[in-house]
Structure formats: C-alpha cells, structure tokens
Enzyme design. Structure first.
Site, short mmCIF file in Angstrom:
data_model
loop_
_atom_site.label_atom_id
_atom_site.label_comp_id
_atom_site.label_asym_id
_atom_site.label_seq_id
_atom_site.Cartn_x
_atom_site.Cartn_y
_atom_site.Cartn_z
N ASP A 185 -7.83 -7.44 1.10
CA ASP A 185 -6.83 -7.60 2.16
C ASP A 185 -7.46 -7.18 3.47
OD1 ASP A 185 -5.37 -4.96 3.46
OD2 ASP A 185 -6.42 -4.52 1.60
N ASP B 134 0.85 -1.18 0.00
CA ASP B 134 0.00 0.00 0.00
C ASP B 134 0.89 1.24 0.00
OD1 ASP B 134 0.88 0.32 2.60
OD2 ASP B 134 -0.99 -0.33 3.51
N CYS C 252 -5.70 -27.74 8.13
CA CYS C 252 -4.61 -26.98 8.75
C CYS C 252 -4.07 -27.75 9.96
CB CYS C 252 -5.10 -25.59 9.18
SG CYS C 252 -5.99 -25.55 10.75
#
Length: 361
Positions: free
Chosen positions: A266, A92, A306
């Site tokens: 994001d 950014d 996971c």
C-alpha cells in the site's frame, strides 16, 4: 461466506502469485492497495477505483476514529456500506499516524495517549481499542497494534520497541473477534537488525495470525538497506500465509520486494503524485505541469486504457493541473492507479510464466 485463505498458484524463485479469499471477495496477489485514508480514495469514485483493477482498499483507523468515529460508521452499516465499496478493506492499526501526526503523545505499556491533530482532544489508543475500532468498521483485514520503530535506531532501541510490539500483538490477538472470512495480520518489527527481525517473526508466528506484515521500512533507510532486510525477513514467515510490506509504493521497490517474497503493498504515492501533477508511465514519470506539455496533443500513454489517456491530451491535462481544476486531480489519479494495477498484473503474469522481472517501472 468463504473462509479466509491464501492460495499460491504460481511461484518463480521467491516471487509468488495467487488468490486471497475473504468474506468480501477474492483478491489477486501480488496486490497493490490504494489508500482510502478517511473512507475515500482522494479524487476517485469507488467504482472508478474498481475499474482500475483494484481488488482491495486500505482505510485508516486513526483518521476514522476521529472523524466521523467508528461508532457512527457502525450505526450507518459499516465502512463497506458507508463508502459504497463491496470488496475487501484492510485497515491499519492507527499506530503509525499516532506517532507521526500527534504532537503530544505518550507511549506506555498500556498504549499511546495522544491529542488529536484536528482539535486537540485527548485520546488513548490501546491494542484492544484499536482492534475494537477495526471490528466496528467491519474491516476485512485487521492489523495488530504496533509501534513503528523510528529510523535510525540503535540495536537496544530497536529491541525495546520490537518487544513492546510483540506484547501489543499478543493483546491485539486476544481482542480479535474471529469471524469466517475475516483476518488479522501481525506486524514484525526490528528495524535493520536481522536478529531482531527473526525474533519478532518467531514470536508473532506463535500467535498464528492469518497473515503477516513487515513494518518499520520505507522510513528513511533507503532502498539498498530496505532490500537487505527483505533478503531475509520474509523467510522468517510462514510460506502459506500472505506477506504485506507496509507503506512501500515506488514501482522499483514493489518489483524488488515481490522478487523477495512479498505479496501485498500500500502507498499514497500514486494518488498524492496524481494530485500534484505527476504521472507514472512505463517510460518514467511525467511532470504534467512542465510547460513543454502545453502544446502536446498526445496522450500520457498510447496503450493505457484509463480515461485520461483514452480521451485527453497531455496539453489538456497540463491546462487542468496548472489552473487547479478538480478534474485534473481526478484524471491524473485515475491514470496513476491504473498504471499501478497494470504493473501488478504484469508482475503476476511474469511469475506465472516463470520469468525474471526485466523491467523496473
């Protein structure tokens, strides 16, 4: 080296799925970018982030310019080498952090002068300097410097802010060093005013950025108003270029935004929530600190692959988080990032099949 390109493979109503090709590899869209603010995704190894299914990370210009500095990072081989991540990185512009973190700041036509939140040192961030820093970092996708319009804002306040962003976008574009496989995205502003959003988009499209972001949302306006803006704002942007909704990361918000034509997201939500003991699951959120999980021998999710779900019980995660063990943050973050990437994969599959989204998490 591959040219930067966006290839839409499937479309269902306004939702699109495809591939963005960059100098650092391909990324599938719609995409969720984990936030690696200071050159790391908190509590995660880079290879662990990749294992969750992430194709791209986000880095922060403001934080990296202060520590360890862009000049040091470039001497050490660039941000990709520095943090051992060989996939795309979007940075950014630093503008949002300057506005939100710096107590002493002054906005002028030239840019923003501010004092570091770390030690009080004075800096000046301009469109040219922001673009230069991102070049030194080696960012795959550079963001144009903008002023994130605060909410609420009157029409005139939003107009003045939007026009400044447009002038800064022009300077950012002129400062951008074009290289094969690299890109710069412009950021449209205009708060909640359709007329301003349309004008902002028109002005930035004339600058021919490789992609476009919609900024100034998720700043307090609420989901209903955000979706109202997204009902029209993406339509002002080119169909053949990526659209990025900045700072949005609640699952229901992502799903609603994809259905309105957004390709990239994001947010710090999955990592921050993980470190605070909150897990995202398809059945809703789980606060693992809750005492009811102290004797729960089941995993967070039975079908999640996971490590937190494959190898550990909710009782163990509860124990780790309650006593503040680092492993608790690691496992909870890993699970949340896996959940978000699985969500994006599910979204892409629904678009491919031409199905409406019948889920909100």
């Amino acid at each position: 080296m591959s040219k930067f390109s966006f290839n839409i493979h499937h479309q269902h109503k306004k939702a699109r799925s495809g591939i963005i090709v960059t100098a650092h590899g391909e990324m599938r869209t719609p995409a969720f970018m984990p936030v690696g603010t200071r050159g790391t995704v908190k509590a995660m190894l880079p290879e662990s982030v990749a294992e969750t299914g992430a194709d791209i990370l986000l880095g922060n210009t403001y934080h990296l310019m202060l520590q360890p500095t862009a000049e040091r990072i470039v001497l050490l081989g660039g941000l990709h080498k520095f943090m051992n991540w060989d996939k795309p990185i979007l940075t950014d512009s630093g503008g949002f952090q300057v506005m939100s973190l710096s107590k002493l700041r002054k906005i002028t036509e030239e840019g923003v002068s501010f004092s570091s939140h770390i030690n009080g040192d004075k800096y000046m961030l301009t469109p040219e300097r922001s673009t230069e820093i991102q070049y030194l970092l080696g960012s795959t996708i550079t963001m144009a410097f903008d002023e994130c319009t605060p909410y609420p804002a009157t029409f005139e306040e939003a107009k003045t802010s939007m026009q400044l962003t447009t002038r800064w976008a022009n300077r950012s574009r002129n400062a951008f060093v074009k290289r094969e496989g690299y890109a710069q995205f412009g950021i449209i502003q205009g708060s909640v005013y359709e007329e301003l959003r349309e004008q902002s988009a028109k002005d930035l499209v004339e600058l021919d950025f490789e992609g476009y972001a919609i900024g100034g949302l998720a700043v307090g306006e609420g989901q209903e108003l955000m979706f109202k803006v997204l009902d029209y704002a993406p339509d002002f942007l080119p169909q053949n270029k990526p659209r990025y909704l900045m700072g949005v990361g609640k699952p229901a918000d992502i799903i609603g935004a994809v259905s309105r034509g957004i390709d990239m997201f994001d947010c710090v939500i999955p990592t921050r929530a993980g470190r605070n003991g909150q897990a995202f699951t398809k059945y809703g959120t789980v606060n693992i600190r809750n005492s009811k999980y102290a004797d729960d021998n089941k995993p967070l999710e039975h079908d999640c692959l996971c490590p937190a779900c494959r190898n550990y019980s909710k009782a163990y995660l509860h124990h780790l988080v309650r006593i503040g063990e680092i492993l608790g943050s690691m496992l909870m973050t890993w699970h949340n990032l896996t959940y978000f990437q699985n969500l994006m994969s599910r979204i892409r599959e629904y678009i491919k099949l031409g199905k409406d989204f019948d889920f909100d998490s």
